[in-house]
Design an enzyme around this catalytic site. Structure first.
Site, PDB file in Angstrom:
ATOM      1  N   HIS A 177       0.802  -0.920   0.095  1.00  0.00           N
ATOM      2  CA  HIS A 177      -0.151   0.115  -0.091  1.00  0.00           C
ATOM      3  C   HIS A 177       0.977   1.427   0.099  1.00  0.00           C
ATOM      4  CE1 HIS A 177       0.444  -0.082   4.277  1.00  0.00           C
ATOM      5  NE2 HIS A 177       0.083   1.150   4.456  1.00  0.00           N
ATOM      6  N   LYS A 212       0.565   5.837  -1.910  1.00  0.00           N
ATOM      7  CA  LYS A 212       0.579   6.986  -1.130  1.00  0.00           C
ATOM      8  C   LYS A 212       0.883   8.139  -1.980  1.00  0.00           C
ATOM      9  CE  LYS A 212       1.625   4.981   3.347  1.00  0.00           C
ATOM     10  NZ  LYS A 212       0.771   5.499   4.229  1.00  0.00           N
ATOM     11  N   HIS A 262       7.477  -2.376   2.370  1.00  0.00           N
ATOM     12  CA  HIS A 262       7.501  -1.118   2.330  1.00  0.00           C
ATOM     13  C   HIS A 262       8.769  -0.268   2.219  1.00  0.00           C
ATOM     14  CE1 HIS A 262       3.412  -1.849   3.153  1.00  0.00           C
ATOM     15  NE2 HIS A 262       3.564  -1.954   4.497  1.00  0.00           N
ATOM     16  N   LYS A 290       4.427   9.044  14.661  1.00  0.00           N
ATOM     17  CA  LYS A 290       4.213   8.551  13.223  1.00  0.00           C
ATOM     18  C   LYS A 290       4.789   9.345  12.093  1.00  0.00           C
ATOM     19  CE  LYS A 290       0.706   6.390  10.320  1.00  0.00           C
ATOM     20  NZ  LYS A 290       1.202   5.075  10.286  1.00  0.00           N
ATOM     21  N   ASP A 327       7.596  -7.630   8.158  1.00  0.00           N
ATOM     22  CA  ASP A 327       6.164  -6.563   8.335  1.00  0.00           C
ATOM     23  C   ASP A 327       6.143  -5.352   7.624  1.00  0.00           C
ATOM     24  OD1 ASP A 327       3.362  -6.466   8.831  1.00  0.00           O
ATOM     25  OD2 ASP A 327       4.241  -4.859  10.444  1.00  0.00           O
ATOM     26  N   LYS A 337       7.814  -0.106  16.053  1.00  0.00           N
ATOM     27  CA  LYS A 337       6.554   0.324  16.571  1.00  0.00           C
ATOM     28  C   LYS A 337       6.824   1.074  18.025  1.00  0.00           C
ATOM     29  CE  LYS A 337       4.441  -2.604  13.815  1.00  0.00           C
ATOM     30  NZ  LYS A 337       4.096  -2.320  12.389  1.00  0.00           N
TER      31      LYS A 337
END
Ligand code: BG6
Length: 489
Positions: A175, A179, A237, A342, A232, A337
């Site tokens: 995904h 962006k 990404h 963010k 992950d 994380k």
């Protein structure tokens, strides 16, 4: 009115009651509908394993849609139109007889888009069953990540899908490629001759890619603990971002030209040696700390956690690309994380001028930086050196931004969510923003050696307090090369 036309389709969403579908996919389809980008004959079939009445499930989907789209962006007329497109089918993904109803609903006239928001382990079975009911010919399949957990398992999934669907109808999602600012990377690099001439080891000293998340693992422990941050986030990404920064200019904008260039970068990544595992790579796991002033538990204290787990929630590493353009230019990747904020950003650090004529004490700040901010506050900023104003300032230098903030610059235009663009591109049959089989495999190949090295060394991840930028050794990783992470120390 939209300037592009989109053909009608039957959108079959497998795993329609799962988190991804409810949080991202239905809202994205709704937004496309609102923007006039769903053909009036497009229908959406929600497929899931949950029994219960269609009415009950559709009511749940509708209430979740309202929740995730949010009051500000809800238009009841669009909601009504959108819900009228929707139906629910209860299926056992493994039973071909359960697909008959889907085939009947789809008919033969329309294109089918089958989106798999399910575990990858059932992708092959879904494809086989679609083929059994005659839905292989006219269907595009969309595969969510993670596709496998290493090279071997990802090959198995890809091969199982490929038995029924050719590569040009297989859309693998990352995904991040949807962006807005990631898309802009292509425009920035290849529509501006200014940058391309500088885009190599003669002018760039190093590149940083940070993807930090404030959230912890919370309810996703079951999935995450088997994956970890490398699988992950890095395998997909961050490596995709690295490819878009590092690739050579493609011959044209076609999906294969772009993907050919990305694969070359992945194949040029230098393997990390056993010694490199300790100097070039840092794994971390968060322990209890503070997020926005509130105390939060550590990874091993999250609900349903296994207190012995050594899964990493943070990775920082130095990657080197073995080619003429990038020889000697490290790419520092960092993702975790429970970071302080963010933030997804890429910082390109340019080299110092080759002959320095200003005051020696100002030398440290002399280097241009191109900062590409993916989220939040999408935009691009170029830090350039200018002179301080004022008679008393002499030739005092200061670094200031030339700024292009997307939401300020195009105030009226809402920045679409990545999934909106990706779903639209599947409907338009454009594979530019999707990952080809050989890309996924090259990325796994590189990550597998790291995973194997970690396994062999048996080293536990380094603890870091929730709300911090990761273990101290991730700072040492970059300071050892005489540099620092941009902005956080
Ligand atoms: C997903 C990961 O692919 O990306 C998640 O599985 C992560 O763990 C998410 O939280 C981050 O996406 P974004 O768009 O919020 O940066």
């Amino acid at each position: 009115m939209p300037s592009i036309t989109v053909e009608p389709c039957t959108f079959a969403l497998f795993g329609a009651l799962g988190d991804l579908a409810l949080r991202k996919l239905f809202p994205a389809l709704y937004q496309l509908d609102g923007a006039g980008l769903l053909h009036e004959d497009t229908r959406i079939i929600a497929l899931a394993r949950e029994a219960g009445s269609e009415q009950e499930h559709l009511a749940f989907i509708a209430s979740e849609l309202r929740r995730y789209v949010g009051a500000k962006e809800l238009d009841e007329a669009v909601v009504e139109r959108f819900l009228a497109r929707l139906s629910y089918l209860h299926v056992d993904f493994l039973k071909s007889e359960d697909y008959v109803a889907l085939a009947e609903m789809a008919g033969s006239a329309q294109r089918v888009i089958a989106y798999f928001a399910t575990p990858a382990a059932v992708y092959g079975a879904i494809c086989e069953n679609l083929a059994k009911v005659g839905l292989a010919e006219n269907t595009r399949v969309v595969l969510e990540k993670p596709i496998g957990s290493d090279l071997e398992s990802s090959r198995k999934v890809n091969d199982a899908v490929a038995q029924f669907f050719p590569e040009n109808r297989t859309y693998r999602i990352d995904h991040y490629l949807g962006k807005e600012t990631v898309q802009n990377l292509i425009a920035l690099r290849f529509a501006n001759s200014l940058f391309e001439t500088q885009w190599n080891q003669n002018y760039i000293s190093h590149v940083e890619i940070t993807v930090a998340e404030k959230v912890g693992i919370e309810g996703r422990w079951g999935y995450f603990d088997k994956a970890g941050q490398l699988r992950d986030m890095i395998q997909n990404h961050l490596l995709q971002l690295l490819c878009l920064i590092a690739m050579d200019p493609p011959a044209d904008l076609s999906a294969d030209s772009i993907r050919d260039e990305k694969v070359k970068v992945l194949k040029a990544l230098a393997p990390i040696s056993p010694e490199g595992l300790t100097t070039q790579v840092v794994r971390g796991q968060y322990i209890a700390g503070y997020s926005e002033g509130k105390s939060v538990p550590g990874y091993l204290e999250e609900p349903n956690s296994n207190t012995q787990s050594d899964t990493e929630t943070f990775v920082a590493l130095r990657a080197d690309i073995r080619n003429w353009r990038w020889a000697g230019v490290p790419f520092y990747l960092r993702t975790g994380k429970r970071m302080p904020q963010k933030l997804s950003q890429i910082v390109i650090h340019f080299k110092e001028p080759s002959h320095y004529i200003f005051a020696p004490e100002q030398r440290l700040q002399i280097s241009n930086k191109l900062i590409i901010r993916l989220q939040p506050d999408e935009g691009i900023s170029l830090r350039v050196m200018t002179k301080e104003q004022g008679l008393d300032k002499g030739m005092q230098l200061r670094s200031g931004p030339l700024q292009l903030n997307f939401s300020d610059t195009w105030r009226s235009a809402r920045i679409p969510d990545a999934y909106e663009r990706l779903l639209l591109e599947v409907m338009r049959g454009n594979q530019n923003l999707f990952v080809r089989k050989d890309e996924i495999e090259a990325a796994w190949n590189w990550c597998d050696q790291l995973i194997a090295g970690w396994k062999k060394s048996g080293d536990a991840p380094k603890p870091y307090a929730a709300g911090s930028w990761g273990p101290m050794s991730s700072i040492a990783l970059i300071t050892r090369d005489g540099r620092s992470w941009y902005g956080d120390i």
